[in-house]
Scaffold this active site. Sequence first.
Site, PDB file in Angstrom:
ATOM      1  CG  MET A  68      -1.810  -1.191   1.313  1.00  0.00           C
ATOM      2  SD  MET A  68      -2.979  -1.047   2.645  1.00  0.00           S
ATOM      3  CE  MET A  68      -1.918  -0.917   4.042  1.00  0.00           C
ATOM      4  CG  HIS A 112      34.508   7.323  32.194  1.00  0.00           C
ATOM      5  ND1 HIS A 112      35.223   8.443  31.847  1.00  0.00           N
ATOM      6  CD2 HIS A 112      35.138   6.274  31.624  1.00  0.00           C
ATOM      7  CE1 HIS A 112      36.247   8.082  31.075  1.00  0.00           C
ATOM      8  NE2 HIS A 112      36.220   6.777  30.923  1.00  0.00           N
ATOM      9  CG  ASN A 145      40.134   8.278  31.552  1.00  0.00           C
ATOM     10  OD1 ASN A 145      40.863   9.251  31.762  1.00  0.00           O
ATOM     11  ND2 ASN A 145      39.687   7.994  30.377  1.00  0.00           N
ATOM     12  CG  HIS A 164      15.263  -0.117  -0.673  1.00  0.00           C
ATOM     13  ND1 HIS A 164      14.999  -0.433  -1.973  1.00  0.00           N
ATOM     14  CD2 HIS A 164      14.245   0.676  -0.258  1.00  0.00           C
ATOM     15  CE1 HIS A 164      13.858   0.135  -2.335  1.00  0.00           C
ATOM     16  NE2 HIS A 164      13.379   0.814  -1.317  1.00  0.00           N
ATOM     17  CE1 TYR A 179      38.488  12.300  27.716  1.00  0.00           C
ATOM     18  CE2 TYR A 179      36.447  11.086  27.924  1.00  0.00           C
ATOM     19  CZ  TYR A 179      37.750  11.169  27.484  1.00  0.00           C
ATOM     20  OH  TYR A 179      38.307  10.113  26.819  1.00  0.00           O
TER      21      TYR A 179
END
Length: 762
Positions: A83, A697, A739, A174, A617
């Site tokens: 459809m 972390h 870390n 696709h 960070y």
Amino acid sequence: MLLRLFLGVLPFVGSALSQAAAQYTDPDNGITFWGLTDVVHNVTYGYVFPPLATSGPNPNEYIAEIVAPLVNQWVGFALSGSMIDSLLVAAWPNNGKIVFTTRYATVYPGPVITTLPSTSINSTHWKWVFRCQNCTSWTGGSIDVSSANAVPAWCVSTIAVDNPADPGTSMVQHTDFGFYFFQFSLAHVTAAQYNNWAAGGTGGGSTTTITSSSTTTTAPPTATVSVDYIIVGSGPGGIITADRLSQAGKSVLLLERGGPSTGQTGGTYQPAWAKGTNLTKFDIPGLFESMFTDANDFWWCKDITVFAGCLVGGGTSINGALYWLPSDNDFSTSVGWPAAWTNHQPYTAALKARLPPTDAPSTDGKRYLEQTSVVVSQLLTNQGYRNVTINDSPNAKDHIYGSLHLFIGGKRGGPVATYLQTALARKNFQLKIYTEVLNVVRNGSQITGVKTNDTSVAGGIYPLNPNGRVILSAGSYGSARLLFRSGIGPTDMINLVAGDPVAGPNLPPSSQWINLPVGYNVSDNPSINLVFTHPSINSYDNWADVFTDPPQADAAQYLASQSGIFAQASPRLNFWEALGGSDGVTRWLQGTARPGAASVTTVYPYNATQMFTITLYLSAGIKSRGRLGINAALNALPLVNPWLVDPVDKAVLIQGLQNIVAGVALVPGMTMITPDNTTNIVDYVNNYDPSTMDSNHWIGSNIIGTAGKAVVDVNTKVFNTNNLFVVDASIIPSLPYGNPHGLLMSVAEQAAAKILALSGGP
Ligand SMILES: Cc1cc2nc3c(=O)[nH]c(=O)nc-3n(C[C@H](O)[C@H](O)[C@H](O)COP(=O)(O)OP(=O)(O)OC[C@H]3O[C@@H](n4cnc5c(N)ncnc54)[C@H](O)[C@@H]3O)c2cc1C
Ligand SMILES: *[C@@H]1O[C@H](CO)[C@@H](O)[C@H](O)[C@H]1NC(C)=O
Ligand SMILES: *[C@@H]1O[C@H](CO)[C@@H](O)[C@H](O)[C@H]1NC(C)=O
Ligand SMILES: *[C@@H]1O[C@H](CO)[C@@H](O)[C@H](O)[C@H]1NC(C)=O
Ligand SMILES: *[C@@H]1O[C@H](CO)[C@@H](O)[C@H](O)[C@H]1NC(C)=O
Ligand SMILES: *[C@@H]1O[C@H](CO)[C@@H](O)[C@H](O)[C@H]1NC(C)=O
Ligand SMILES: *[C@@H]1O[C@H](CO)[C@@H](O)[C@H](O)[C@H]1NC(C)=O
Ligand SMILES: *[C@@H]1O[C@H](CO)[C@@H](O)[C@H](O)[C@H]1NC(C)=O
Ligand SMILES: *[C@@H]1O[C@H](CO)[C@@H](O)[C@H](O)[C@H]1NC(C)=O
Ligand SMILES: *[C@@H]1O[C@H](CO)[C@@H](O)[C@H](O)[C@H]1NC(C)=O
Ligand SMILES: *[C@@H]1O[C@H](CO)[C@@H](O)[C@H](O)[C@H]1NC(C)=O
């Protein structure tokens, strides 16, 4: 960019309906699907629906799976394929996880999709099994689940989506598609069967057959031998605690759900170029980047949606091995530690004695691939940074830079190579691998043992001695889930467990549930990548072929003497800057520089052999918190993302990024390519994909502190229990400067001492 879908190809409907859906049972999960395997691409599509309603509207959901050979970069389907106005459900593998999307011309948000546990990726296939709720109708279309003549469509593409980490990515059309007949009316099962599968359960009827491995050669432990301490999880928290408790003469059983990692633990997964040695992927630090690009990534916990290591050593067997000794500030009461924890020095010293860090891990003492360090140090020196040996003065973390600190000897080393080995040498210590703890067994506040999936012992239960204790060290996600499955945590989470047909019956009665803020208070460093080029840089081909086809001379040097480029992970230089916030709170910016880049977005041409990344960070001082938990399939996941929730956190990180960017023009030859000069830093941060801000972390889900506010007390004992403890990253109240696993290992040293000193134990 819009995805052009089936819309353009619909006139072909009906021309090639040679295939029809049939029933099959997936051996991995026991679900009886209806579907087909397309004969060209060998992709399987399967569906099963809940029962049809006896009155009123039908349920709007189904369970489905896509099983695809790896060559298929993304695969999708539209159940209303014949459809106009189809809803597309599509997915692809990325870094060991399945990323999925629903599209109706553009991203369409209505469906509620839950990935189920039998989802997997191996060396040949990716497989996505999922529950799709609110999926049978959408604005502009629907399917009739009672139809006897539906014609769904499938589509596959051998061209990857543009940004595989991003469910909202643009996708090329696709490369192939097809249609088939499907009698939806036949593909319904009973509510009991459906609900079991929808909750992650397996099998067909009331009897679930668990096939145990017949290749097990180790003698099964006898359930009658109880121990003083059961420790769940062999990450850094569990290993160090187990070593110290067994050293004190206690009988200790360490249970690990995963298998071997390094050669020393019996691991054998190695690059072809290391054949004939004991060196595995987990031993060779220079293979770190390949953890994220290997199709056979058995080491990730498949039931946690963020990265977590499920193998001996936990995160320390697969992480970057950046190793920072903790500072006094990292253990101060101002960041949430009880006063009794601030005297961390003896424990940090004990850690340092067992695991001395080095900033020159190559066995020849030289540093390799240092071009990135030279360029970034120029940038930083211009801004008043000093070059220091970072772990020589852990308290000094402002305007300093230095080389990375890792483990000695050019190998991953870490707690597996040290603490675990001394524990294994004791006869009062036992490590059992491939053994997953499902919940603790308790009577009110008293824990009597743990229930596991080990079918060789009665009820899967490993018992404790009368005064024995259980210590959860299953990681920030794993330990939280074990608490939920033991009836400890927020009621909404325990209710999800109660709704699970397998885990629900193992819960204690609701009168014994213990309400604690498990999963709240989580924190993780938000991290943002900036990518640059400089003519002096060697990007090391972005580490692309280090596992399969490395530079021969570097591989040979490493094998000969554990020296050279492979003796450390990809990062090269690290730095810190303290930044004041408008709320009066200081936050620290940590930077890590490495050759290569994970992704580049620029409108200009650039030379990929010259690129390097600075990851910035936000570390100590972060205020933002999130929440983690589980879903109905009992998979663990972030429920509320913890990155940049606090507006001052965000402003400070932006300030830190701008400071770095401002220095670029002063370094001859240095060009920023992501973001490029068409995007300002504020927009770059605002549009940054949150899932790539994750630093892995995670801390705080079982936060230490006072009754009513925390999950564990000053001795790491879970509140309102007599003998249940948590020792892993989840108890850490605030992120440290660096870390976190260096800090965590000192925490485990101190926790073991406090547990041993606590009266009432074995
Ligand atoms: C990709 C990545 C890179 C990282 N890089 C660094 C870095 O460079 N430096 C740094 O300091 N930190 C780094 N980290 C973080 C660091 O690895 C973690 O903070 C640390 O490993 C946490 O230790 P843990 O003991 O809390 O738990 P984990 O290390 O997660 O260990 C938990 C263990 O418990 C086992 N387990 C879980 N559930 C069960 C169960 N039900 N039954 C039995 N066993 C169970 C798991 O298999 C695992 O072995 C990184 C993390 C990741 C994921
Ligand atoms: C599909 O499977 C068949 C039979 O195993 C095989 O011959 C064929 O090469 C496969 N095709 C693809 C694209 O994997
Ligand atoms: C179901 O999807 C529709 C859009 O198709 C959306 O409006 C609605 O909010 C969704 N319902 C739920 C419960 O998610
Ligand atoms: C990989 O997974 C697919 C789909 O589940 C399965 O058919 C295949 O046997 C698996 N291959 C390996 C090598 O495990
Ligand atoms: C492999 O490990 C064993 C036992 O630890 C050791 O004796 C041997 O020398 C190692 N071999 C290599 C090639 O490293
Ligand atoms: C920093 O100093 C150390 C020790 O003097 C030196 O080996 C290293 O090369 C310096 N780093 C940079 C990037 O200049
Ligand atoms: C228990 O779980 C682990 C990890 O999930 C798995 O490897 C092992 O095979 C399971 N054991 C049994 C008996 O099912
Ligand atoms: C549970 O503990 C209570 C006392 O705390 C005890 O009376 C009861 O017998 C215990 N139940 C079981 C099954 O051990
Ligand atoms: C890219 O950089 C490398 C290394 O500096 C250099 O050898 C090469 O010529 C450059 N390529 C182009 C197209 O400029
Ligand atoms: C932006 O960067 C490109 C490529 O480095 C450069 O050619 C251009 O001059 C820059 N524009 C401005 C306004 O700086
Ligand atoms: C943890 O989160 C809960 C819920 O938001 C809060 O009440 C509690 O104070 C927090 N605990 C700590 C120690 O921050």
